[in-house]
Design an enzyme around this catalytic site. Structure first.
Site, PDB file in Angstrom:
ATOM      1  N   ASP A 272       2.714  18.281  -5.426  1.00  0.00           N
ATOM      2  CA  ASP A 272       1.544  17.759  -4.702  1.00  0.00           C
ATOM      3  C   ASP A 272       1.099  18.805  -3.668  1.00  0.00           C
ATOM      4  O   ASP A 272       1.892  19.690  -3.306  1.00  0.00           O
ATOM      5  CB  ASP A 272       1.989  16.444  -4.027  1.00  0.00           C
ATOM      6  N   HIS A 273      -0.135  18.688  -3.170  1.00  0.00           N
ATOM      7  CA  HIS A 273      -0.689  19.574  -2.127  1.00  0.00           C
ATOM      8  C   HIS A 273       0.125  20.840  -1.864  1.00  0.00           C
ATOM      9  O   HIS A 273       1.071  20.813  -1.068  1.00  0.00           O
ATOM     10  CB  HIS A 273      -0.753  18.833  -0.792  1.00  0.00           C
TER      11      HIS A 273
ATOM     12  N   GLY B  12      -5.247   9.823  -0.954  1.00  0.00           N
ATOM     13  CA  GLY B  12      -5.386   8.840   0.122  1.00  0.00           C
ATOM     14  C   GLY B  12      -5.555   7.428  -0.407  1.00  0.00           C
ATOM     15  O   GLY B  12      -6.371   6.653   0.091  1.00  0.00           O
ATOM     16  N   GLY B  13      -4.752   7.080  -1.414  1.00  0.00           N
ATOM     17  CA  GLY B  13      -4.852   5.738  -2.006  1.00  0.00           C
ATOM     18  C   GLY B  13      -4.387   4.621  -1.080  1.00  0.00           C
ATOM     19  O   GLY B  13      -4.852   3.482  -1.176  1.00  0.00           O
ATOM     20  N   SER B  14      -3.496   4.947  -0.138  1.00  0.00           N
ATOM     21  CA  SER B  14      -2.940   3.905   0.741  1.00  0.00           C
ATOM     22  C   SER B  14      -4.016   3.192   1.533  1.00  0.00           C
ATOM     23  O   SER B  14      -4.963   3.829   2.004  1.00  0.00           O
ATOM     24  CB  SER B  14      -1.971   4.531   1.760  1.00  0.00           C
TER      25      SER B  14
ATOM     26  N   ASN C 228      -3.382   8.892  -5.852  1.00  0.00           N
ATOM     27  CA  ASN C 228      -2.170   9.271  -5.114  1.00  0.00           C
ATOM     28  C   ASN C 228      -1.867   8.261  -4.008  1.00  0.00           C
ATOM     29  O   ASN C 228      -2.763   7.900  -3.243  1.00  0.00           O
ATOM     30  CB  ASN C 228      -2.386  10.616  -4.415  1.00  0.00           C
ATOM     31  N   VAL C 229      -0.614   7.869  -3.944  1.00  0.00           N
ATOM     32  CA  VAL C 229      -0.203   6.929  -2.888  1.00  0.00           C
ATOM     33  C   VAL C 229       1.106   7.411  -2.267  1.00  0.00           C
ATOM     34  O   VAL C 229       2.064   7.718  -2.976  1.00  0.00           O
ATOM     35  CB  VAL C 229       0.001   5.498  -3.451  1.00  0.00           C
TER      36      VAL C 229
ATOM     37  N   HIS D 187      -6.086  10.475   4.247  1.00  0.00           N
ATOM     38  CA  HIS D 187      -4.630  10.526   4.067  1.00  0.00           C
ATOM     39  C   HIS D 187      -4.015   9.639   5.143  1.00  0.00           C
ATOM     40  O   HIS D 187      -4.260   9.849   6.338  1.00  0.00           O
ATOM     41  CB  HIS D 187      -4.122  11.956   4.226  1.00  0.00           C
ATOM     42  N   GLY D 188      -3.253   8.640   4.750  1.00  0.00           N
ATOM     43  CA  GLY D 188      -2.653   7.724   5.726  1.00  0.00           C
ATOM     44  C   GLY D 188      -3.448   6.433   5.810  1.00  0.00           C
ATOM     45  O   GLY D 188      -4.175   6.077   4.884  1.00  0.00           O
TER      46      GLY D 188
HETATM   47  P1  13P Z   1      -1.749   8.334   1.302  1.00  0.00           P
HETATM   48  O1  13P Z   1      -0.570   8.690   2.110  1.00  0.00           O
HETATM   49  O2  13P Z   1      -2.943   7.996   2.112  1.00  0.00           O
HETATM   50  O3  13P Z   1      -1.456   7.310   0.274  1.00  0.00           O
HETATM   51  O4  13P Z   1      -2.184   9.658   0.513  1.00  0.00           O
HETATM   52  C1  13P Z   1      -1.295  10.192  -0.426  1.00  0.00           C
HETATM   53  C2  13P Z   1      -1.828  11.406  -1.067  1.00  0.00           C
HETATM   54  O5  13P Z   1      -3.016  11.611  -1.179  1.00  0.00           O
HETATM   55  C3  13P Z   1      -0.827  12.343  -1.607  1.00  0.00           C
HETATM   56  O6  13P Z   1      -1.383  13.495  -2.112  1.00  0.00           O
END
Ligand code: 13P
Length: 279
Positions: free
Chosen positions: A80-81, A208-210, A229-230, A179-180
Site C-alpha cells: 500500500d502507499h 479512505g473507505g473508513s 481500501n479500509v 484517510h481516517g
Molecule cells: P482509511 O484508514 O480511511 O480506511 O484509509 C485506508 C486507506 O486508504 C489505505 O490505503
C-alpha cells in the site's frame, strides 16, 4: 497468491468492489482471510510502508503466503502507499503480487514518469501496479500520509492521459474521501467520479473507505470504483472490542490473539457485505 488484475475485472463485471484491508500482524491477516472465506470473496491484504516496524516485507509475505495456501479464494498481497522505489523493489523481491507507487505529492510530470518506470519493472515480474492521481486530506486517527495532507480532486482528463501513458493496472482517485475518520460530513463528488470513469479504462480505487456512509460507498461502486481500501475503521473497532474484553476478563495472550482475529473478521465482514455481498 494472485495479482490484482483478475479480481478487479471480476469485480467490475459483477458491479462490486474488492476490499483491500491493511494488515500488520498475524491476527489481522488471519481475520481478513476468515471474513473473505465467509463471503467467498477475493481479497487484498494491504501492507503499508508505515508498518515496517511491525513486520518486515518478507515476514508479512511468509505469513500471508502460508495462510493463503490453506484458503480457497484468491488472495493478493499488495504494497500500500509507497513512494520509495527501493521499498517497491524489495517488496517485489519478497514476493508481493502487487504494489502501489504513490506519487501524489509529486508534480504531475514526475508522478507520471516514475509511475511508468514502476510499471515497467513490476510488469516484467507479473506484478500489478496501482498509481495515484490527486490527493486525499487527512481525517482523524489516520495512519496514512500525514496531518498536512490536503485534498486535491483528481482531474478526469489528466486521469485519462496518466493511466494511458503509464499503463497502470489500477488508479486511485481523490473524490472527497479522507484517510481516517471524517472531521465534517463527507463531500463525495460523484460527478467527478462519473467523469473519471467515462475516460479511464483502468479499474478505479477508493482510498479512505473508513467512516464513509454505506449509501455513498454503494454510489461509488455503481459509478466504477472496483477496489476500496479500509484501515482506520478496522483498527478502531478491534481496539474498542479489546478494551471492552479486558475490562471484564484477563485472558491468556493466546486467547486474546484468537479473540482479536474474530474482531478483525467481524469488521472486515461488515465491509465485505457492502463491497462484495454474497457470491
Ligand atoms: P482509511 O484508514 O480511511 O480506511 O484509509 C485506508 C486507506 O486508504 C489505505 O490505503
Amino acid at each position: 497468491m494472485e495479482n490484482m488484475s483478475r479480481m478487479l475485472h471480476q469485480a467490475r463485471e459483477r458491479k462490486s468492489a474488492v476490499g483491500a484491508f491493511n494488515a500488520y500482524n498475524y491476527e489481522t491477516v488471519k481475520g481478513i482471510l476468515a471474513a473473505a472465506r465467509a463471503f467467498e470473496a477475493p481479497v487484498i491484504v494491504a501492507f503499508g510502508e508505515k508498518y515496517l516496524a511491525n513486520m518486515s516485507l518478507s515476514d508479512i509475505y511468509a505469513v500471508t503466503d502460508s495462510l493463503s495456501r490453506q484458503h480457497p479464494f484468491p488472495v493478493c498481497l499488495h504494497l500500500d502507499h509507497c513512494s520509495s522505489l527501493p521499498v517497491i523493489e524489495a517488496a517485489i523481491g519478497a514476493g508481493f503480487s502487487s504494489v502501489m507507487f504513490d506519487g501524489s505529492a509529486l508534480s504531475y510530470e514526475k508522478n507520471l514518469r516514475i509511475t511508468r518506470e514502476v510499471c515497467k519493472m513490476a510488469h516484467a515480474h507479473g506484478i500489478t501496479v496501482e498509481a495515484e492521481l490527486g490527493s486525499l486530506a487527512a481525517g482523524n486517527e489516520s495512519h496514512e500520509g500525514s496531518e498536512e495532507d490536503r485534498e486535491t480532486y483528481t482531474d478526469p482528463q489528466q486521469a485519462h492521459e496518466f493511466s494511458e501513458s503509464t499503463g497502470c493496472d489500477a488508479l486511485a482517485v481523490s473524490i472527497g474521501t479522507v484517510h481516517g475518520l471524517y472531521r465534517k460530513a463527507p463531500q463525495i463528488r460523484l460527478d467527478i467520479l462519473e467523469a473519471i470513469a467515462k475516460q479511464v479504462a483502468a479499474p478505479l480505487v477508493l482510498h479512505g473507505g473508513s467512516d464513509t456512509p454505506d449509501s455513498l460507498i454503494r454510489a461509488c461502486i455503481e459509478r466504477g470504483i472496483t477496489k476500496i481500501n479500509v484501515n482506520t475503521e478496522i483498527s478502531g473497532s478491534v481496539i474498542e472490542k479489546t478494551a471492552e474484553l479486558l475490562h471484564t476478563e484477563k485472558p491468556h495472550l493466546a486467547v486474546l490473539s484468537l479473540r482479536q482475529q474474530e474482531f478483525v473478521s467481524e469488521a472486515v465482514s461488515r465491509a465485505l457485505s457492502l463491497f462484495w455481498g454474497k457470491s
